[in-house]
Every structure is written in structure tokens, then in C-alpha cells.
Design a protein around this motif. Sequence first.
Motif, short mmCIF file in Angstrom:
data_model
loop_
_atom_site.label_atom_id
_atom_site.label_comp_id
_atom_site.label_asym_id
_atom_site.label_seq_id
_atom_site.Cartn_x
_atom_site.Cartn_y
_atom_site.Cartn_z
N PHE A 250 -28.21 -1.58 12.41
CA PHE A 250 -27.07 -0.87 11.85
C PHE A 250 -26.73 -1.89 10.66
O PHE A 250 -26.97 -2.83 10.54
CB PHE A 250 -25.78 -1.04 12.84
CG PHE A 250 -25.32 -2.34 13.35
CD1 PHE A 250 -24.60 -2.91 12.56
CD2 PHE A 250 -25.79 -2.99 14.35
CE1 PHE A 250 -24.08 -4.42 12.81
CE2 PHE A 250 -25.50 -4.33 14.83
CZ PHE A 250 -24.41 -4.81 13.93
N SER A 251 -25.99 -0.85 9.65
CA SER A 251 -25.61 -1.62 8.59
C SER A 251 -24.03 -0.81 8.28
O SER A 251 -24.13 0.30 8.27
CB SER A 251 -26.29 -1.29 7.55
OG SER A 251 -25.67 -1.73 6.19
N TYR A 252 -23.03 -1.80 8.41
CA TYR A 252 -21.73 -1.27 8.25
C TYR A 252 -21.05 -1.73 6.89
O TYR A 252 -20.87 -2.93 6.66
CB TYR A 252 -20.77 -1.52 9.22
CG TYR A 252 -19.40 -0.81 9.19
CD1 TYR A 252 -19.25 0.62 8.69
CD2 TYR A 252 -18.48 -1.18 9.91
CE1 TYR A 252 -17.95 0.96 8.93
CE2 TYR A 252 -17.06 -0.93 10.06
CZ TYR A 252 -16.91 0.37 9.53
OH TYR A 252 -15.80 0.89 9.25
N GLN A 253 -20.67 -0.85 5.92
CA GLN A 253 -20.10 -1.12 4.63
C GLN A 253 -18.44 -1.17 4.60
O GLN A 253 -18.25 0.00 4.36
CB GLN A 253 -20.62 -0.75 3.38
CG GLN A 253 -22.28 -0.60 3.52
CD GLN A 253 -22.82 -1.73 3.34
OE1 GLN A 253 -22.41 -2.70 2.44
NE2 GLN A 253 -23.83 -2.24 4.30
N LEU A 254 -17.94 -2.09 4.81
CA LEU A 254 -16.53 -2.01 5.28
C LEU A 254 -15.61 -2.58 3.93
O LEU A 254 -15.87 -3.62 3.30
CB LEU A 254 -16.11 -3.08 6.55
CG LEU A 254 -14.54 -2.96 7.07
CD1 LEU A 254 -14.19 -1.65 7.58
CD2 LEU A 254 -14.50 -4.22 7.67
N LYS A 255 -14.54 -1.45 3.95
CA LYS A 255 -13.60 -1.96 2.60
C LYS A 255 -12.15 -2.30 3.26
O LYS A 255 -11.92 -1.83 4.12
CB LYS A 255 -13.35 -0.63 1.82
CG LYS A 255 -14.91 -0.35 1.03
CD LYS A 255 -14.55 0.81 0.00
CE LYS A 255 -15.76 1.32 -0.74
NZ LYS A 255 -15.58 2.40 -1.60
#
Length: 318
Positions: A250-255
Amino acid sequence: VQLEQNPRQARPATPAIPGAVTQQAAIYNKTIFAGLSNTYQIDKNFRHVVALFTSYTDFKNPFITNYEKRYESTLGLRTFLEFAEAKENFKWNAQAGVESSGTRTQVKNFNNNAGSATTMQAYDDLKANQNFAFLRFNFDINSKLLVELSSSLNFFNYKYESFFPAMVAAQQKKFSTQLMPKLALSYLIDPEFSIRSSVSKGYSPPTLAEVRSSDNNINNNLQPEKGWNYELGLRYKTNNNRFYVNTNLFSYQLKDAIVRRLNANDTEYFINAGGTNQKGIELETSILIIESKDGFFKRLQLRNSYTFSKYRFKDFTN
């Protein structure tokens, strides 16, 4: 120095602030959950589901610098209509529905005198409202390819008013409407091996406990966390189910990540501290060693799971 003396000791006193033992610092939490649901099969293809849910929390936290009492109640309704159809090589269903919930939080802070609440420090009342409509499609093609297409439209706001130490009339904070799409695929290459992937958008507005934290201030500047999540998974199992392995990347790009901060007196508050890049792998395996109808051991199976996560700030803001 304190760690070297005794790593298990409670937080000691200072010349200005008493210690955790003296103040009987602790957390007491009582929560009651209740729900009621009904499913009505309209005909062979249509069904309607409605659910009512509620909860109540009585939370007490004698802390070194104050004594907090928090009373929280939630009431919500969820309903959807589902259509399902099955043919020889093609199955599909669709769901359309809405959910609405409201949470009211009453927070009172007092001076803490050795575990007893004394003079009031602050008294606030907050109410969060969350509503969303959702639409979801599921397709099963030849019992090999599974497809999920879904999306929801999210609305969130909260209201607040203060009664002590100063009266503040009721005010409202609204967040922009969020569209939350998701696409997920799963393909059965053969009876033993399958692959899956998904792309989805995540959205998490700040909780009332983060908006109004233990520093007794209401933080209207706190923004929701949001970002895109990508996943890729593989699964393998033998025909006799003796060996099974399942892995997920998984890869989660959080802002606008919400992080905790401490004031000089150890009361906490929360801020948005930039974006994060969250990557990881999850692995699950199982091996069936013994399976017998006779003997002392009827079944012996070994299971193991492993998770590796690497989270890094992309643009940390202090």
C-alpha cells in the motif's frame, strides 16, 4: 536521568507542578452502544435496509494540570436500497443510500486537587454533524473478475459554544463537500492464485476531541486529513488449503496530517503539520500441519502475520 533511575515510574513532580501519583492521573471511560436494523426483501431483486444506531460515553480524566469530564452522545441513521441480479456468467448488484449522524460533546474542565475536581476552568458544548450519500456497484464476471465501483459525497460541520470562563455565542464551522471515489479489481488467475488492486480517496475530518483538546481552546484552524490510497495484493493457496499466503502493498499520500503537540504545562493541542508519504507491506501466511479425525491432535495449524510500515513527512510544518 529519570529513565535510568526507573523506566516504569510515573511522571514525577516539579517545583511548580505536582506529579501523576499525587494527582491520581488516570482515565475512566464508560460507553454504551445500541442499534436496531431491519431488512425488507421487496422482491427477488430488490431489498431495503435501514439501521438506527446510538452511543453514549461518560469520560473522566484526572490529569496533572486539570480534571476533565466529557459527556458524549451520538445518534445516526443509515439506509440503502439494493438491486441484485445473477445470471450464469454474470452477477451484479447496486446499492444507493444515505447516512446521517450527529454527535454532541459536553466538556468541563476543573482544577485537580489530588484526584478531586474543584474549581471550574472551562465549559464548552460542541456538536458535529456528518452526512453522506453513497452509490456502489459490484460486478462478478465468470466468477473470475470482481469489480467494485463506488463513491460517496460527504458533508461535515460542527457547532460550538462556550459557557465558561467567557460566554461565546453558538458558532458554526463548515468544511467543503468531498467526493470520495473508489475503484477495486480482483482477478482469479487460477483456483490457487489471485491478484487484486484498488485506488481510493480518503477523507477524515478532525474529531471533536482534537478540535477541543485538553488545552481548553477550540481550534477552528484544524483542517481535515485527505489523500489517495493505492493498494496491490496477491493471494496464493493450495487446493487442499494446507498452505496459504496473502500479501498486500500500500501507498497512501496524505495531506494536512493532524499531529499532537504539547504546551509547556503538558496540555495537548493538535495542528496540521504538512503531508506524509505512507508506504508499507502486509503479509499473512498459514500452514496446516495436522488434520485428522482420530488421535489426540485433530488439527494443528501455524499462522503468522508481518507488517512493515514506512511513514515519512513530505513537507513537515512545525
